[in-house]
Motif scaffolding. Structure first.
Motif, mmCIF file in Angstrom:
data_model
loop_
_atom_site.group_PDB
_atom_site.id
_atom_site.type_symbol
_atom_site.label_atom_id
_atom_site.label_comp_id
_atom_site.label_asym_id
_atom_site.label_seq_id
_atom_site.Cartn_x
_atom_site.Cartn_y
_atom_site.Cartn_z
ATOM 1 N N ALA A 165 -14.942 -6.776 -10.305
ATOM 2 C CA ALA A 165 -14.294 -6.526 -9.023
ATOM 3 C C ALA A 165 -13.021 -7.347 -8.853
ATOM 4 N N ALA A 166 -11.902 -6.791 -9.323
ATOM 5 C CA ALA A 166 -10.601 -7.446 -9.147
ATOM 6 C C ALA A 166 -10.135 -7.200 -7.716
ATOM 7 N N ALA A 167 -9.431 -8.193 -7.158
ATOM 8 C CA ALA A 167 -8.946 -8.037 -5.788
ATOM 9 C C ALA A 167 -7.952 -6.881 -5.729
ATOM 10 N N PRO A 168 -8.152 -5.940 -4.802
ATOM 11 C CA PRO A 168 -7.237 -4.794 -4.740
ATOM 12 C C PRO A 168 -5.861 -5.197 -4.206
ATOM 13 N N GLN A 169 -4.832 -4.468 -4.628
ATOM 14 C CA GLN A 169 -3.461 -4.708 -4.174
ATOM 15 C C GLN A 169 -3.261 -4.149 -2.765
ATOM 16 N N ALA A 170 -2.315 -4.735 -2.052
ATOM 17 C CA ALA A 170 -2.077 -4.311 -0.668
ATOM 18 C C ALA A 170 -1.341 -2.977 -0.607
ATOM 19 N N LEU A 171 -1.540 -2.303 0.523
ATOM 20 C CA LEU A 171 -0.706 -1.161 0.873
ATOM 21 C C LEU A 171 0.216 -1.617 1.995
ATOM 22 N N ILE A 172 1.515 -1.389 1.824
ATOM 23 C CA ILE A 172 2.474 -1.819 2.845
ATOM 24 C C ILE A 172 2.991 -0.579 3.572
ATOM 25 N N PHE A 173 2.573 -0.439 4.818
ATOM 26 C CA PHE A 173 2.940 0.749 5.576
ATOM 27 C C PHE A 173 4.303 0.561 6.228
ATOM 28 N N LEU A 174 5.198 1.520 5.984
ATOM 29 C CA LEU A 174 6.552 1.446 6.526
ATOM 30 C C LEU A 174 6.583 2.111 7.899
ATOM 31 N N SER A 175 7.223 1.432 8.833
ATOM 32 C CA SER A 175 7.271 1.977 10.193
ATOM 33 C C SER A 175 8.562 1.546 10.868
ATOM 34 N N PRO A 176 9.175 2.450 11.662
ATOM 35 C CA PRO A 176 10.345 2.030 12.436
ATOM 36 C C PRO A 176 9.961 0.993 13.491
ATOM 37 N N LYS A 177 8.670 0.971 13.880
ATOM 38 C CA LYS A 177 8.192 -0.019 14.859
ATOM 39 C C LYS A 177 7.146 -0.899 14.196
ATOM 40 N N ALA A 178 7.530 -1.538 13.088
ATOM 41 C CA ALA A 178 6.561 -2.254 12.255
ATOM 42 C C ALA A 178 5.807 -3.333 13.029
#
Ligand code: BES
Ligand code: MN
Ligand code: ZN
Length: 517
Positions: A165-178
């Motif tokens: 169980a390797a640590a999963p990589q992040a998902l970076i969600f792009l938003s105009p109102k981040a």
């Protein structure tokens, strides 16, 4: 999070290593900008149509993305995916179909879940372009919630799994109102994630570990220190002293005694009547003396899914500091055949004084709910009471696995629940409770019997009619039969194969209706 067997169940249970709980996908938020390198996820419309930032990304790749979509005959159907490596300036690209375009929060959650599953195992964090859904303000928040819910897994018992169980990589969600999207996610989103995860972990745990006592302890540990929450646990002596003959009788054939757990959350006005969720918590259902055939009996370790959904919902409300008073009442027992078990033909006296002729010990959920519901009304005078239970195989025959059965005599509540179910992605379908069904459970020797004659009335409605015998005239009431929806066989975007945690998102939506006024 459940991580340990912290008390003595049996020597064997103690010798089990608990599973390697896989970490959920980490998520982050960033101000939307044109993607030009690295690992990315992009939405694709009908016939491979690229718009907005996805179109910009295609330009950055000199059209490599649209050429690949063309060659792959990508139709853009919702949830269709295509993965490209080394495409122009990008190391990896996941293209996700969005069909006719996304409309609702649910659509966005599904999109986020597809982004998570399609990038599983990627070596670096991926930037996710989030499509605009017509009816949603903070699109990225919903997509991130979907990624979290969709990446749930219970893990496996076994030594090998842990090392992999390797640590999963992040998902970076792009938003105009981040910043706004992130703030909403860290409060509401993570509250939903916490409630659903807690429910799923409880449901997934096997019943050699999951006794009524163990479940009550998990609740106490999970809610310890959560502001606004009080947990009360009644043991078998208190259950018996209160006259809960139906709950007590159901647990009588097991060496692991019943419990009644109340999780009270106060976020609303002082003295305001709470909404009450009463959950069936059969930690294993053998059928009792009316024993079940073995085929699929393992599934009965999930027969406490109603209790888990109720508990999870309170966790969500407390974590997002909902301005509402709410309580979950968990009616916990194990239904076993044994020298001390109740028999078909026995008569039990419930807490309300109403007597029950038990003609089938496998119709046990309604027994524990009768006492749980009565106790909840006596203790809290709720302004809404909901029972939620994996109650009947009949509801699966009637509605299948996409809708839970909804039973109520209140038109306003019916509409409210049907709408909330749609919004939450926990769909309901209304079924009737007619006078003939009520008649079908009249007993010759007690007030009611727990089953009808074969064919006298529809099975799911019989269960509902039975429970309604314990509804006080002043209590607005809804019953939900989740036997078909508590467990997902195939896997859907935000419900991986296994425990769904049905009820958490629905009850969160319902609570919002009571917060508004
Ligand atoms: N826990 C079961 C119902 C169930 C069936 C849940 C399938 C999930 C999947 C319940 O306690 C039960 O045994 N119900 C009986 C009622 C009957 C005896 C009237 C049933 O549905 O057969
Ligand atoms: Mn049963
Ligand atoms: Zn059952």
């Amino acid at each position: 999070m459940i991580r340990k067997v912290s008390f003595s169940v049996s020597a064997f249970a103690l010798s089990l290593a608990m599973p390697a709980f896989a970490d959920l996908r980490p998520v982050d938020f960033e101000k939307a900008s044109r993607p030009s390198k690295g690992f990315v996820v992009l939405p694709v419309g009908r016939d491979g149509a690229l718009t907005g930032l996805a179109k910009d990304a295609d330009k950055a790749s000199d059209g490599a993305l649209s050429r690949a979509l063309d060659l792959a005959k990508f139709t853009g159907e919702t949830g269709q995916t295509l993965t490209l490596y080394d495409a122009g300036p990008f190391e990896a690209v996941l293209l996700v179909g969005t069909g006719e375009g996304l409309q609702t929060a649910r659509d966005l959650r599904d999109y986020g879940a597809h982004a998570a599953s399609g990038t599983k195992g990627w070596a670096k964090p991926a930037k996710v372009v989030v499509p605009d859904a017509a009816d949603v303000a903070l699109d990225a928040t919903e997509a991130a919630i979907g990624a979290r819910l969709g990446s749930y897994s219970f893990g496996k018992w076994g030594a090998a799994e842990k090392d992999e169980a390797a640590a999963p990589q992040a998902l970076i969600f792009l938003s105009p109102k981040a910043a706004d999207a992130e703030a909403a996610f860290r409060t509401d989103g993570e509250a939903i994630r916490a409630g659903v995860t807690f429910a799923r972990d409880l449901i997934s745990t096997p019943s050699n570990i999951k006794t009524p006592e163990w479940l009550a302890l998990q609740v106490q540990e999970e809610f310890a220190g959560v502001p606004g929450v009080t947990v009360t646990v009644l043991d078998e002596k208190q259950i018996s002293d209160l006259g809960m003959g139906a709950l007590y009788g159901t647990g009588q054939g097991s060496t692991r005694p019943p419990r009644l757990v109340a999780i009270e959350y106060k976020g609303g006005k002082d003295g305001d009547a709470p909404i009450a969720f009463v959950g069936k918590g059969i930690t294993f259902d053998t059928g009792g003396i009316s024993i079940k055939p073995n085929d699929g009996m393992w599934r009965m370790r999930t027969d406490m899914s109603g209790a888990a959904g109720s508990a999870g919902a309170i966790l969500t409300l407390a974590k997002r500091e909902a301005k509402v008073n709410a309580v979950a009442v968990l009616a916990l027992a194990e239904n076993m055949p044994d020298g001390n078990a109740i028999r078909p033909g026995d008569v039990l006296t419930s807490m309300s004084g109403k007597t029950i002729e038990v003609l089938n010990t496998d119709a046990e959920g309604r027994l524990v709910l009768a006492d749980g519901l009565w106790w909840a009304q006596e203790t809290y005078q709720p302004k809404l009471a909901v029972t939620i239970a994996t109650l009947t195989g009949a509801v699966v025959g009637a509605l299948g696995r996409e809708h839970a059965g909804l039973f109520t005599h209140d038109e306003t509540l019916a509409t409210m629940f049907l709408d909330a179910g749609g919004a939450a992605g926990e769909q309901l379908w209304r079924l009737p409770v007619t006078e003939a069904t009520v008649e079908s459970i009249r007993s010759d020797i007690a007030d009611v019997k727990n089953i009808a004659e074969q064919g006298a009335a529809p099975g799911a409605s019989v269960g509902a009619a039975f429970i309604m015998e314990w509804v006080k005239p002043e209590t607005p009431f809804v019953h939900l039969d989740i036997a078909g929806t508590a467990w997902e066989n195939a896997g859907r975007p935000t419900e991986p194969k296994g425990a769904v945690g049905f009820g958490v998102r629905l009850f969160d939506e319902i609570a919002r209706k009571y917060e508004a006024d």
